[in-house]
Scaffold this motif. Structure first.
Motif, PDB file in Angstrom:
ATOM      1  N   LYS A   4       7.019  -6.897  -8.177  1.00  0.00           N
ATOM      2  CA  LYS A   4       7.743  -5.648  -8.014  1.00  0.00           C
ATOM      3  C   LYS A   4       6.708  -4.521  -7.946  1.00  0.00           C
ATOM      4  CE  LYS A   4      11.430  -2.938 -10.094  1.00  0.00           C
ATOM      5  NZ  LYS A   4      12.382  -2.897 -11.229  1.00  0.00           N
ATOM      6  N   VAL A   5       6.779  -3.726  -6.879  1.00  0.00           N
ATOM      7  CA  VAL A   5       5.864  -2.606  -6.692  1.00  0.00           C
ATOM      8  C   VAL A   5       6.676  -1.319  -6.706  1.00  0.00           C
ATOM      9  CG1 VAL A   5       4.119  -1.579  -5.187  1.00  0.00           C
ATOM     10  CG2 VAL A   5       4.332  -4.061  -5.309  1.00  0.00           C
ATOM     11  N   LEU A   6       6.254  -0.385  -7.566  1.00  0.00           N
ATOM     12  CA  LEU A   6       6.918   0.910  -7.691  1.00  0.00           C
ATOM     13  C   LEU A   6       6.054   1.980  -7.033  1.00  0.00           C
ATOM     14  CD1 LEU A   6       7.806   0.616 -11.487  1.00  0.00           C
ATOM     15  CD2 LEU A   6       9.254   0.028  -9.545  1.00  0.00           C
ATOM     16  N   TYR A   7       6.708   2.911  -6.344  1.00  0.00           N
ATOM     17  CA  TYR A   7       6.003   4.005  -5.672  1.00  0.00           C
ATOM     18  C   TYR A   7       6.473   5.332  -6.249  1.00  0.00           C
ATOM     19  CZ  TYR A   7       5.360   0.232  -2.294  1.00  0.00           C
ATOM     20  OH  TYR A   7       5.065  -0.964  -1.699  1.00  0.00           O
ATOM     21  N   PHE A   8       5.532   6.246  -6.496  1.00  0.00           N
ATOM     22  CA  PHE A   8       5.860   7.532  -7.083  1.00  0.00           C
ATOM     23  C   PHE A   8       5.331   8.679  -6.233  1.00  0.00           C
ATOM     24  CE2 PHE A   8       5.922   4.507 -10.549  1.00  0.00           C
ATOM     25  CZ  PHE A   8       7.066   4.863 -11.235  1.00  0.00           C
ATOM     26  N   GLY A   9       6.027   9.819  -6.312  1.00  0.00           N
ATOM     27  CA  GLY A   9       5.578  11.043  -5.653  1.00  0.00           C
ATOM     28  C   GLY A   9       5.368  10.882  -4.172  1.00  0.00           C
ATOM     29  N   MET A  10       4.210  11.373  -3.712  1.00  0.00           N
ATOM     30  CA  MET A  10       3.914  11.350  -2.273  1.00  0.00           C
ATOM     31  C   MET A  10       3.765   9.928  -1.746  1.00  0.00           C
ATOM     32  SD  MET A  10       0.031  12.713  -2.218  1.00  0.00           S
ATOM     33  CE  MET A  10      -1.291  11.780  -2.962  1.00  0.00           C
ATOM     34  N   ILE A  11       3.496   8.973  -2.638  1.00  0.00           N
ATOM     35  CA  ILE A  11       3.406   7.571  -2.216  1.00  0.00           C
ATOM     36  C   ILE A  11       4.793   7.073  -1.817  1.00  0.00           C
ATOM     37  CG2 ILE A  11       2.666   5.258  -2.871  1.00  0.00           C
ATOM     38  CD1 ILE A  11       0.395   7.396  -2.827  1.00  0.00           C
ATOM     39  N   ALA A  12       5.809   7.433  -2.597  1.00  0.00           N
ATOM     40  CA  ALA A  12       7.186   7.060  -2.258  1.00  0.00           C
ATOM     41  C   ALA A  12       7.601   7.709  -0.943  1.00  0.00           C
ATOM     42  CB  ALA A  12       8.137   7.468  -3.379  1.00  0.00           C
ATOM     43  N   GLU A  13       7.191   8.948  -0.738  1.00  0.00           N
ATOM     44  CA  GLU A  13       7.510   9.622   0.527  1.00  0.00           C
ATOM     45  C   GLU A  13       6.833   8.921   1.703  1.00  0.00           C
ATOM     46  OE1 GLU A  13       6.586  13.801   0.204  1.00  0.00           O
ATOM     47  OE2 GLU A  13       7.671  13.948  -1.691  1.00  0.00           O
ATOM     48  N   ALA A  14       5.591   8.498   1.520  1.00  0.00           N
ATOM     49  CA  ALA A  14       4.844   7.848   2.601  1.00  0.00           C
ATOM     50  C   ALA A  14       5.414   6.478   2.956  1.00  0.00           C
ATOM     51  CB  ALA A  14       3.374   7.714   2.207  1.00  0.00           C
ATOM     52  N   THR A  15       5.921   5.756   1.958  1.00  0.00           N
ATOM     53  CA  THR A  15       6.452   4.415   2.213  1.00  0.00           C
ATOM     54  C   THR A  15       7.940   4.436   2.562  1.00  0.00           C
ATOM     55  OG1 THR A  15       6.977   4.051  -0.120  1.00  0.00           O
ATOM     56  CG2 THR A  15       4.796   3.332   0.645  1.00  0.00           C
ATOM     57  N   GLY A  16       8.613   5.524   2.197  1.00  0.00           N
ATOM     58  CA  GLY A  16      10.049   5.618   2.457  1.00  0.00           C
ATOM     59  C   GLY A  16      10.893   4.851   1.461  1.00  0.00           C
ATOM     60  N   CYS A  17      10.274   4.424   0.344  1.00  0.00           N
ATOM     61  CA  CYS A  17      11.029   3.724  -0.694  1.00  0.00           C
ATOM     62  C   CYS A  17      10.392   3.971  -2.055  1.00  0.00           C
ATOM     63  CB  CYS A  17      11.134   2.234  -0.400  1.00  0.00           C
ATOM     64  SG  CYS A  17       9.569   1.346  -0.305  1.00  0.00           S
ATOM     65  N   LYS A  18      11.183   3.747  -3.101  1.00  0.00           N
ATOM     66  CA  LYS A  18      10.686   3.942  -4.464  1.00  0.00           C
ATOM     67  C   LYS A  18      10.217   2.640  -5.098  1.00  0.00           C
ATOM     68  CE  LYS A  18      13.216   8.113  -5.434  1.00  0.00           C
ATOM     69  NZ  LYS A  18      14.037   8.850  -6.393  1.00  0.00           N
ATOM     70  N   GLU A  19      10.706   1.523  -4.572  1.00  0.00           N
ATOM     71  CA  GLU A  19      10.263   0.222  -5.070  1.00  0.00           C
ATOM     72  C   GLU A  19      10.588  -0.851  -4.051  1.00  0.00           C
ATOM     73  OE1 GLU A  19      13.505  -1.751  -7.895  1.00  0.00           O
ATOM     74  OE2 GLU A  19      12.818   0.174  -8.666  1.00  0.00           O
TER      75      GLU A  19
END
Length: 79
Positions: A4-19
């Motif tokens: 399971k990979v979680l994305y936060f802040g601008m990383i979530a925006e860049a990937t288009g998902c939060k996890e």
């Protein structure tokens, strides 16, 4: 193995998902995971971020295990 990979802040925006769940082979390191994610999400190549394993920032040569929770964290400042 599934991680399971979680994305936060601008990383979530860049990937288009939060996890998401990522499929990796056993013996994968943080560095290899970073490269895989940068290939999958080209916008990550130009962003600065840290990788935390089980809520701790660790070395890039750390081996990942099936039970690890991975988080990509944008730069942060203290206050």
């Amino acid at each position: 193995m599934e991680l399971k990979v979680l994305y936060f802040g601008m990383i979530a925006e860049a990937t288009g998902c939060k996890e998401e769940i990522i499929l990796l082979r056993s013996g994968t390191t943080i560095d290899q995971l970073e490269n895989l994610l940068k290939d999958k999400y080209e916008s990550l190549q130009h962003l600065s971020f840290k990788v935390a394993v089980d809520k701790e920032i660790t070395a890039n040569d750390t081996l990942l295990n099936p039970n690890n929770e991975i988080a990509l964290l944008p730069p942060f400042s203290g206050g």
